[in-house]
Write a protein that holds these residues in place. Structure first.
Motif, PDB file in Angstrom:
ATOM      1  N   GLY A  30       0.771  -1.238   0.000  1.00  0.00           N
ATOM      2  CA  GLY A  30       0.000   0.000   0.000  1.00  0.00           C
ATOM      3  C   GLY A  30       0.800   1.284   0.000  1.00  0.00           C
ATOM      4  O   GLY A  30       0.362   2.284  -0.549  1.00  0.00           O
ATOM      5  N   TRP A  31       1.998   1.295   0.607  1.00  0.00           N
ATOM      6  CA  TRP A  31       2.809   2.506   0.649  1.00  0.00           C
ATOM      7  C   TRP A  31       3.958   2.459  -0.354  1.00  0.00           C
ATOM      8  O   TRP A  31       4.890   3.270  -0.282  1.00  0.00           O
ATOM      9  CB  TRP A  31       3.357   2.727   2.053  1.00  0.00           C
ATOM     10  N   SER A  32       3.904   1.557  -1.312  1.00  0.00           N
ATOM     11  CA  SER A  32       5.010   1.407  -2.256  1.00  0.00           C
ATOM     12  C   SER A  32       5.287   2.671  -3.042  1.00  0.00           C
ATOM     13  O   SER A  32       6.439   2.975  -3.363  1.00  0.00           O
ATOM     14  CB  SER A  32       4.711   0.272  -3.236  1.00  0.00           C
ATOM     15  N   GLY A  33       4.241   3.413  -3.374  1.00  0.00           N
ATOM     16  CA  GLY A  33       4.431   4.640  -4.139  1.00  0.00           C
ATOM     17  C   GLY A  33       5.338   5.624  -3.421  1.00  0.00           C
ATOM     18  O   GLY A  33       6.177   6.272  -4.044  1.00  0.00           O
ATOM     19  N   PHE A  34       5.201   5.723  -2.104  1.00  0.00           N
ATOM     20  CA  PHE A  34       6.038   6.659  -1.366  1.00  0.00           C
ATOM     21  C   PHE A  34       7.458   6.138  -1.208  1.00  0.00           C
ATOM     22  O   PHE A  34       8.418   6.912  -1.249  1.00  0.00           O
ATOM     23  CB  PHE A  34       5.408   6.954   0.001  1.00  0.00           C
ATOM     24  N   LEU A  35       7.605   4.838  -1.031  1.00  0.00           N
ATOM     25  CA  LEU A  35       8.949   4.283  -0.963  1.00  0.00           C
ATOM     26  C   LEU A  35       9.653   4.419  -2.310  1.00  0.00           C
ATOM     27  O   LEU A  35      10.844   4.700  -2.377  1.00  0.00           O
ATOM     28  CB  LEU A  35       8.893   2.823  -0.526  1.00  0.00           C
ATOM     29  N   ASP A  36       8.915   4.220  -3.385  1.00  0.00           N
ATOM     30  CA  ASP A  36       9.474   4.389  -4.731  1.00  0.00           C
ATOM     31  C   ASP A  36       9.916   5.826  -4.942  1.00  0.00           C
ATOM     32  O   ASP A  36      10.951   6.103  -5.541  1.00  0.00           O
ATOM     33  CB  ASP A  36       8.422   4.002  -5.766  1.00  0.00           C
ATOM     34  N   ASP A  37       9.122   6.760  -4.439  1.00  0.00           N
ATOM     35  CA  ASP A  37       9.381   8.175  -4.646  1.00  0.00           C
ATOM     36  C   ASP A  37      10.522   8.691  -3.785  1.00  0.00           C
ATOM     37  O   ASP A  37      11.245   9.613  -4.177  1.00  0.00           O
ATOM     38  CB  ASP A  37       8.102   8.964  -4.344  1.00  0.00           C
ATOM     39  N   ALA A  38      10.696   8.114  -2.603  1.00  0.00           N
ATOM     40  CA  ALA A  38      11.629   8.698  -1.636  1.00  0.00           C
ATOM     41  C   ALA A  38      12.847   7.842  -1.317  1.00  0.00           C
ATOM     42  O   ALA A  38      13.870   8.376  -0.880  1.00  0.00           O
ATOM     43  CB  ALA A  38      10.896   9.004  -0.334  1.00  0.00           C
TER      44      ALA A  38
END
Length: 544
Positions: A162-170
């Motif tokens: 669910g939080w992959s987008g933020f890990l990918d971004d940061a």
């Protein structure tokens, strides 16, 4: 940069919609240090922010017993990589089985080590080192070290958690060094520990994953204070104390999660002492709890009710792409009138992003209702070809608010065509999946916790490809600035600038804060709330 799947917008949406609604109040005090949020109705007591205390003395912790926790939605997976893990669904279950590396302490307003021993950042907040406790083991007996953290986080990302987008971004890299895991970020993020208080911080056993494969979702292996004893979906999830938990065996013998289908049933179970604790999101259910001798924790949600405006998604031109149309909508809406019609004046109306009582409240305020200004802006848009028509998707959760908004918009010259959604799932499909709407009353529940403020609003209005199609970069940059600094005063100043920009751009129109609460019986002690009202039960106990 690590390749990941897109952030799970649908999971966030479902959680927010569960929390969306109106608010009530009670007599209980606030021990969390924040001011109470005033109600608009003169005959209704304010809603306490933070901890709600009862009169029962705690005494010394007692060993033994089973704590039963009731929620409106049950987890559908016990694997952090496939369960979003919010407080309203799955998050507390995952925290009990896996623990989390970090937890958010609402009393200190800081991120504190939980399963980890300590966490440290460099001066630029671009590198975070998490040190684990010596002797930490998974329930299969294998050690938990930096390599285990690295494996678990990278597995989470690869699975599109669910939080992959933020890990990918940061996140650039995560590396292991003995009992340490080092997270190197692509940009400064002072509140990065927020990620480790969520599902990415629920560390799984590689041995367990290898053993169970796809069935790991029903055979979890973590290093938390409890381990799986029984799972009967639709009936109960029972966890037994882990005697080898690194922070000491829990006081409770067992922890039991039960799904309850209606908000009223949750309240009834609390008042009749049918359960020990419950997750509540309906104000009419909270009121008897707040007026009774119960303990708990309440977190009013910013923009818990909001009028979403389609800024340009769904494959065809949308009226909301014109900022004058968005501004006209905002000037036409009086949130206090909506509250009177929808809740009898017992809610927390307001079109500012952060209302009074919020940690990030500022003196800017939202747009003040002005029907003449609304008519003027609408006339300008019509002069350039807009026909005045808007399709409004009406949610099953907030029909009265929606119909009041419709009347206000019609009154200034809009022509509203209504399209009722039959279920929450239908609403999510229409709004977030297909973008088949012009406006819709929705839930964008965001607590004051700084990591959540950044993550949720950045996902919804800051990043490219956000779910409402907002294209200006101003709000996104302000949110990145907010994330980069650890200075509380600077963060608050940035939120004032965000409100100013919001008033100019009007990506959508906030309507009200909404309440959410975890309540427990007077015999229950030691529950620790964290992010998203995820609960930690490692020090919970029941008095005799």
């Amino acid at each position: 940069m690590i390749t990941t799947a897109r952030h799970a917008v649908l999971a966030l949406a479902a959680t927010s919609l569960l929390l969306a609604g109106c608010s009530g109040g009670g007599k209980s005090g606030d021990s969390g240090g924040a001011a109470s949020t005033p109600s608009q109705a003169t005959n209704v007591a304010p809603i306490p922010r933070g901890f709600v205390e009862n009169d029962a003395p705690a005494g010394d912790p007692v060993q033994g017993g089973t704590l039963t926790y009731a929620l409106g939605t049950e987890a559908d997976s016990l694997d952090p990589a496939t369960e979003f893990g919010a407080g309203s669904t799955g998050g507390s279950e995952l925290a009990a089985i896996y623990d989390s590396l970090v937890r958010y302490d609402p009393a200190t307003k800081k991120y504190e080590p939980q399963l980890a021993e300590k966490m440290e950042a460099n001066k630029a907040n671009t590198e975070w080192t998490v040190t684990l406790r010596e002797g930490t083991k998974f329930t299969d007996g294998t050690p938990m070290d930096g390599e285990a953290v690295k494996y678990s986080v990278e597995r989470y990302i690869a699975a599109g958690g669910g939080w992959s987008g933020f890990l990918d971004d940061a996140l650039d890299t995560v590396t292991a060094d003995g009992m340490k895991a080092v997270f190197k970020l692509s940009r400064p993020w002072a509140d990065f520990p927020f990620m480790l208080a969520q599902a990415p911080g629920n560390i799984v056993s590689k041995t367990g994953v290898d053993q169970y494969g796809k069935e790991f979702v029903r055979n979890p292996v973590g290093a938390g204070p409890f381990k799986l004893e029984k799972w009967a979906p639709g009936e109960e999830l029972v966890l037994a104390a882990n005697p080898d938990y690194v922070n000491g065996k829990p006081y409770l013998d067992k922890l039991r999660f039960v799904p309850v289908t209606t908000p009223q049933a949750l309240g009834d179970l609390m008042t009749t002492k049918g359960v020990d604790a419950a997750f509540l999101s309906a104000p009419q259910v909270m009121r008897p709890i707040l007026e009774g001798n119960f303990g708990g924790y309440n977190e009013p949600m910013n923009t818990g009710s909001i009028l979403l405006i389609n800024n340009g998604i769904g494959g065809k031109p949308r009226p909301g792409e014109d900022v004058r149309v968005r501004q006209a909508i905002a000037y036409a809406i009086d949130t206090k009138v909506i509250d009177q019609r929808a809740t009898g004046g017992t809610g927390l109306p307001g079109n500012d992003v952060f209302q009074a009582g919020s940690r990030w409240a500022n003196g800017v305020g939202g747009i003040k209702p002005d029907t003449n200004k609304a008519k003027e802006l609408l006339a300008q848009a019509k002069a350039d070809g807009f026909d005045g028509k808007l399709v409004m998707v009406i949610p099953p959760t907030q029909p009265e608010a929606s119909l009041t908004v419709q009347a206000m918009l019609n009154a200034v010259g809009f022509q509203i065509e209504t399209a009722p959604a039959q279920t929450v799932q239908d609403l999510i499909r229409r709004v977030l999946v297909e973008g088949d709407f012009d406006i819709s009353v929705y839930g964008w529940s965001v607590p004051d916790e700084p990591g959540e403020v950044f993550a949720r609003y950045y996902d919804r209005i800051g990043r490219a490809g956000n779910p409402i199609g907002y294209k200006a970069t101003d709000l996104g940059q302000l949110l990145l600035d907010f994330a980069a600094t650890s200075d509380e005063t600077e963060k608050k100043t940035i939120m004032g600038k965000l409100q100013e920009t919001w008033n100019q751009q009007v990506p959508s129109v906030p309507l009200a804060q909404t309440p959410s609460m975890v309540a427990w019986q007077e015999t229950v002690h030691g529950i620790k709330p964290s992010s998203q009202l995820i609960l930690h039960f490692d020090k919970a106990w029941i008095s005799k």
